[in-house]
Write a protein that holds these residues in place. Structure first.
Motif, PDB file in Angstrom:
ATOM      1  N   ASP A  50      98.954  35.192  29.937  1.00  0.00           N
ATOM      2  CA  ASP A  50      99.515  36.402  30.371  1.00  0.00           C
ATOM      3  C   ASP A  50     100.204  36.494  31.707  1.00  0.00           C
ATOM      4  N   ASN A  53     103.439  34.047  31.679  1.00  0.00           N
ATOM      5  CA  ASN A  53     104.427  34.799  31.066  1.00  0.00           C
ATOM      6  C   ASN A  53     105.220  35.987  32.015  1.00  0.00           C
ATOM      7  N   ARG A  54     104.231  36.531  32.681  1.00  0.00           N
ATOM      8  CA  ARG A  54     104.806  37.738  33.500  1.00  0.00           C
ATOM      9  C   ARG A  54     105.523  36.889  34.354  1.00  0.00           C
ATOM     10  N   HIS A  56     107.243  34.113  34.432  1.00  0.00           N
ATOM     11  CA  HIS A  56     108.235  33.622  33.379  1.00  0.00           C
ATOM     12  C   HIS A  56     109.714  34.579  33.613  1.00  0.00           C
ATOM     13  N   ILE A  57     109.094  35.960  33.385  1.00  0.00           N
ATOM     14  CA  ILE A  57     110.461  37.019  33.289  1.00  0.00           C
ATOM     15  C   ILE A  57     110.792  37.179  34.621  1.00  0.00           C
ATOM     16  N   ASP A  60     113.051  34.236  36.010  1.00  0.00           N
ATOM     17  CA  ASP A  60     114.332  34.446  35.774  1.00  0.00           C
ATOM     18  C   ASP A  60     115.113  35.662  35.969  1.00  0.00           C
ATOM     19  N   LEU A  84     116.045  28.050  37.110  1.00  0.00           N
ATOM     20  CA  LEU A  84     115.971  28.476  35.487  1.00  0.00           C
ATOM     21  C   LEU A  84     115.379  27.816  34.580  1.00  0.00           C
ATOM     22  N   ASP A  89     110.740  25.246  31.350  1.00  0.00           N
ATOM     23  CA  ASP A  89     109.720  24.080  30.780  1.00  0.00           C
ATOM     24  C   ASP A  89     108.361  24.301  31.075  1.00  0.00           C
ATOM     25  N   GLU A  91     107.028  27.459  31.159  1.00  0.00           N
ATOM     26  CA  GLU A  91     106.460  28.358  30.139  1.00  0.00           C
ATOM     27  C   GLU A  91     106.090  27.646  28.883  1.00  0.00           C
ATOM     28  N   ARG A  92     106.852  26.501  28.549  1.00  0.00           N
ATOM     29  CA  ARG A  92     106.652  26.047  27.373  1.00  0.00           C
ATOM     30  C   ARG A  92     105.272  25.291  27.525  1.00  0.00           C
TER      31      ARG A  92
END
Lengths: 220, 220
Positions: A50, A53-54, A56-57, A60, A84, A89, A91-92
């Motif tokens: 989680d 993911n936070r 990640h955004i 960006d 970017l 990468d 995140e994946r």
């Protein structure tokens, strides 16, 4: 008070390193859950996802804001576009750690399949490549980045080795099929983690040298 | 004579669509090689990969040049950064088509394992999602993009179905193990192709609406 561009770039770097640290923990924990058979660690990996993911955004958005407001050139532009890419990468890689826990969960409901063959060695390599790729980014170290790329062959070798050996298990004793299959899938997730570490290494080389070294076999 | 910015953006779009078309062919051909047992098609996929890799580098360069020279804002900036991301998703989809041929090669050296269960259906879905994601990009069609995202659950369902059924095969008849294993790996490559199509759909939504819809479960 308006912030300096340098300060914003440093913030981007810090966020990426924070994300990298989190993803590194997710990888180590997912492997530890498997090797030490600790179901509780699977939940910890999920929680960290989680946060990743936070970030990640957030990263960006930061990159886009810097591109729009600062209109950067040359090395700064390459730094932000590398940011970017590295962001995606990382995140994946976090997703792959989650995939490893998904394959681990059914394994922990059955008696352990010993030995895990080269899985511990492969996971150590992948986790290390992930960590070193972030280090090469932090230090702008193209030598280290190239060293990471050179390890990819060994990871591929281990992946093939693992496939062959578990295949032999499955053929010899059908009671191992399900577990061996999950372990093969885990080895594939590890391979992809190493691939993403290589992507980051390539981004570092591009960022520092302004040279695209992907697809080396192409005649351009 | 200096070119118009609009013209350059159109060039970027055309290159991405060309790359998308090539990747679409690679996916279809890799599946056809498997379903119709045609080894020759594997070579064709490989040849197309070289072209995709060339375009991959060219499109990245074009995006960076546009960011540096045009210093775009708002929708144009989102278009170009989406271009960077879509470019990398397409390249990975091409890699996955190659992975499918790598798993197909050993399968074609042995007698066919019939039936292929839901693999043909899953491959049709993944190929279609890939195609439609490019369409949604071309038409800036967020409704189509959302429709693609909605198909991902079905792909995941098929993946699990395929896993369970081939597992049953393997347990019942050990002579199917190697082939069933390669087919499971192929289903995983198809799943990832569908994932990349979803990434593209998310990029289209972001590009058009300026809204990041990834990680919907997050409380931000």
């Amino acid at each position: 008070m308006e912030r300096h561009f340098d300060e914003e770039l440093r913030e981007l770097e810090e966020q990426l390193l924070r994300m990298g640290a989190l993803v590194g923990e997710m990888i180590s924990l997912s492997i530890k859950a498997l090797a030490q058979r600790e179901t509780g660690l699977i939940t910890v990996v999920r929680e960290k996802e989680d946060e990743v993911n936070r970030l990640h955004i957030k990263i960006d958005e930061l990159c886009l804001r810097l591109l729009a407001l600062r209109q950067p050139l040359a090395v700064d532009l390459r730094f932000i576009t590398a940011g970017l890419r590295i962001n995606s990468d990382l995140e994946r890689m976090g997703d792959l750690a989650v995939n490893i826990t998904d394959a681990t969960r059914p394994l922990l409901e059955e008696p352990p399949l010993k030995p895990l063959i080269d899985i511990p060695r492969m996971s150590e390599m992948a986790a290390n490549m992930a960590k070193e790729s972030l280090n090469s980014f932090l230090k702008r170290d193209t030598k280290l980045a190239k060293a990471i790329l050179n390890q990819d062959n060994e990871v591929d070798y281990l992946k093939d080795q693992i496939f062959r050996e578990f295949l032999t298990y499955m053929m010899q004793d059908s009671s191992t099929i399900k577990r061996a299959l999950e372990l093969i899938l885990i080895s594939r997730h590890l391979e992809r983690i190493a691939d993403h570490a290589c992507n980051i290494a390539e981004d570092v080389i591009f960022m520092v040298m302004g040279k695209d070294i992907r697809h080396p076999k192409l005649q351009r």
